[in-house]
Motif scaffolding. Structure first.
Motif, mmCIF file in Angstrom:
data_model
loop_
_atom_site.group_PDB
_atom_site.id
_atom_site.type_symbol
_atom_site.label_atom_id
_atom_site.label_comp_id
_atom_site.label_asym_id
_atom_site.label_seq_id
_atom_site.Cartn_x
_atom_site.Cartn_y
_atom_site.Cartn_z
ATOM 1 N N SER A 54 0.896 -1.811 -0.318
ATOM 2 C CA SER A 54 -0.064 -0.403 0.055
ATOM 3 C C SER A 54 0.884 1.662 -0.142
ATOM 4 O O SER A 54 -0.315 2.406 -0.130
ATOM 5 C CB SER A 54 -0.683 -0.291 1.363
ATOM 6 N N ALA A 55 2.206 1.064 -0.062
ATOM 7 C CA ALA A 55 2.612 2.193 0.058
ATOM 8 C C ALA A 55 3.324 2.400 -1.550
ATOM 9 O O ALA A 55 3.982 3.839 -1.145
ATOM 10 C CB ALA A 55 4.482 2.376 1.129
ATOM 11 N N GLU A 130 -3.783 -5.575 0.319
ATOM 12 C CA GLU A 130 -2.279 -4.430 -0.129
ATOM 13 C C GLU A 130 -1.753 -4.054 1.833
ATOM 14 O O GLU A 130 -1.140 -3.608 1.595
ATOM 15 C CB GLU A 130 -4.243 -3.209 0.900
ATOM 16 N N ASP A 131 -2.042 -5.727 2.394
ATOM 17 C CA ASP A 131 -1.014 -5.515 3.447
ATOM 18 C C ASP A 131 0.499 -6.437 3.613
ATOM 19 O O ASP A 131 1.178 -6.549 3.751
ATOM 20 C CB ASP A 131 -1.755 -5.288 4.821
ATOM 21 N N ASP A 132 0.310 -6.364 2.036
ATOM 22 C CA ASP A 132 1.660 -7.974 1.759
ATOM 23 C C ASP A 132 2.951 -6.752 1.919
ATOM 24 O O ASP A 132 2.909 -5.123 1.535
ATOM 25 C CB ASP A 132 1.628 -8.753 0.506
ATOM 26 N N MET A 133 3.681 -7.869 1.885
ATOM 27 C CA MET A 133 4.914 -6.904 1.420
ATOM 28 C C MET A 133 5.463 -6.623 0.743
ATOM 29 O O MET A 133 5.101 -7.622 -0.244
ATOM 30 C CB MET A 133 6.340 -7.393 2.919
ATOM 31 N N VAL A 134 6.547 -5.431 0.167
ATOM 32 C CA VAL A 134 7.216 -4.935 -0.668
ATOM 33 C C VAL A 134 7.700 -6.905 -1.315
ATOM 34 O O VAL A 134 7.373 -7.170 -2.316
ATOM 35 C CB VAL A 134 7.935 -3.715 -1.112
ATOM 36 N N ALA A 135 8.518 -7.024 -0.432
ATOM 37 C CA ALA A 135 8.675 -8.725 -0.873
ATOM 38 C C ALA A 135 8.792 -9.800 -0.877
ATOM 39 O O ALA A 135 8.998 -10.323 -2.173
ATOM 40 C CB ALA A 135 9.935 -8.768 0.348
ATOM 41 N N HIS A 148 2.117 -8.497 -13.348
ATOM 42 C CA HIS A 148 0.919 -8.249 -13.077
ATOM 43 C C HIS A 148 -0.094 -8.702 -12.250
ATOM 44 O O HIS A 148 -0.243 -9.892 -12.996
ATOM 45 C CB HIS A 148 -0.415 -7.535 -14.657
ATOM 46 N N ILE A 149 -0.170 -8.030 -11.144
ATOM 47 C CA ILE A 149 -0.767 -8.724 -9.591
ATOM 48 C C ILE A 149 -2.105 -7.836 -9.297
ATOM 49 O O ILE A 149 -2.203 -7.222 -8.691
ATOM 50 C CB ILE A 149 0.416 -9.513 -8.881
ATOM 51 N N PRO A 150 -3.389 -9.221 -9.840
ATOM 52 C CA PRO A 150 -3.917 -7.731 -8.817
ATOM 53 C C PRO A 150 -3.802 -7.668 -7.571
ATOM 54 O O PRO A 150 -3.455 -8.716 -6.719
ATOM 55 C CB PRO A 150 -5.059 -8.860 -9.704
ATOM 56 N N VAL A 151 -4.527 -6.538 -6.867
ATOM 57 C CA VAL A 151 -4.780 -6.694 -5.183
ATOM 58 C C VAL A 151 -5.867 -6.306 -5.084
ATOM 59 O O VAL A 151 -6.498 -5.862 -4.756
ATOM 60 C CB VAL A 151 -3.540 -5.094 -5.066
ATOM 61 N N VAL A 152 -5.926 -7.127 -3.835
ATOM 62 C CA VAL A 152 -7.003 -7.254 -3.707
ATOM 63 C C VAL A 152 -7.337 -7.140 -1.759
ATOM 64 O O VAL A 152 -6.227 -6.864 -0.483
ATOM 65 C CB VAL A 152 -7.746 -8.613 -2.652
#
Length: 176
Positions: A54-55, A130-135, A148-152
């Motif tokens: 989300s950042a 949305e709270d998954d880490m960038v890593a 491309h990865i959908p964000v839920v």
């Protein structure tokens, strides 16, 4: 004259010190091109990889229904300048259809443009929360070869994370 330690590449085979930029070890002739990577290439800090996605500034997800014609999905991709659309049913991501699918599954099939996108989409797409880490996002993109990865959020589609989004984030964070 001995090179400065900062300008040295140590051969993993024989341990000899070589001048940074050398293609091969002066002592054993081992190829050094794969290990002689400039330190500046390592731009991400470990703490940045622990940030939630989300950042990052996510792209708006282009959406189509499963029964939409492939032609409609391609027109939407072209109009919105995106490389993929999320196939959504009742607010849930049930598939993804990308420019790669157009080339691999549609281009060689006569009359395919009038078929429903559900016939050629990748079902049950890998998604990020949305709270998954960038890593985690980078790992999923790298391991799966995804651009491309959908964000839920709570199962509902809220955006799309693209390779371009990640690159823009890195460039803005380290090169502005």
């Amino acid at each position: 004259m001995t090179p400065e330690p900062a300008n040295v590449v140590v051969c993993p085979s024989c341990g000899a010190a070589n001048i940074e930029g050398s293609d091969s070890c002066e002592r054993c002739l081992m190829d050094l091109t794969s290990i002689d990577i400039p330190e500046a290439a390592q731009v991400l800090k470990e703490s940045d990889l622990a940030l939630p996605i989300s950042a990052l500034r996510l792209s708006r997800a282009a959406k189509v229904a499963p029964q939409a014609a492939i032609r409609e999905a391609i027109d939407l991709m072209r109009r919105d300048h995106v490389g993929a659309v999320v196939v959504v049913e009742a607010g849930k991501a049930v598939g993804i259809f990308s420019d790669r699918d157009v080339l691999r599954r549609v281009a060689a099939v006569p009359g395919a443009l009038d078929q429903p996108v559900a016939a050629v989409m990748t079902p049950d797409p890998v998604v990020l929360r949305e709270d998954d880490m960038v890593a985690a996002a980078l790992n999923k993109m790298g391991v799966g070869g995804f651009r491309h990865i959908p964000v839920v959020r709570d199962g509902e589609l809220i955006g799309m994370l693209t390779g371009r989004d990640v690159l823009n984030w890195v460039m803005g964070r380290y090169f502005d």
